[in-house]
Scaffold this motif. Sequence first.
Motif, PDB file in Angstrom:
ATOM      1  N   GLU A  94       0.829  -1.204   0.000  1.00 15.30           N
ATOM      2  CA  GLU A  94       0.000   0.000   0.000  1.00 15.30           C
ATOM      3  C   GLU A  94       0.867   1.259   0.000  1.00 15.30           C
ATOM      4  N   ARG A  99      -2.448   2.781  -2.985  1.00 19.28           N
ATOM      5  CA  ARG A  99      -3.791   2.187  -2.978  1.00 19.28           C
ATOM      6  C   ARG A  99      -4.021   1.498  -1.646  1.00 19.28           C
ATOM      7  N   LYS A 100      -5.272   1.415  -1.256  1.00 15.04           N
ATOM      8  CA  LYS A 100      -5.635   0.740  -0.020  1.00 15.04           C
ATOM      9  C   LYS A 100      -6.150  -0.660  -0.322  1.00 15.04           C
TER      10      LYS A 100
END
Length: 124
Positions: A94, A99-100
Amino acid sequence: MKREEMLRDGRPKLKPVRRATAAGVRPEMDLILWRHAEAVDAAVGESDLGRRLTGRGEKQAQRVARWLHARLPESARLLVSPAVRARQTAAALESLTGRKARVTEAIAPGASVEAVLAAVEWPH
């Protein structure tokens, strides 16, 4: 390689492979299962889900995250088990991608193959 075939960070864009089916042509799915890095043993009475990465495990996660980051397409979805060690491992990726990962019980320890496949929406 042409500029339009490259991502901003210089990695090549990956194009989905297409396979003919009875219903037409559809993209194939690349499924990458990344097991958590080295974790501490559970203490007496501690939940398995609470186990954390060791120092060595944190380094392993960083190393594999760099490798994956260089190869994953921007469209890749990141799913992670609710286990602390799995979330710590995913956090390494991440931090590189911005991005999660989506935490989902469907891939928690003890999940069935059917639950994992349903979580990744395969086949679609």
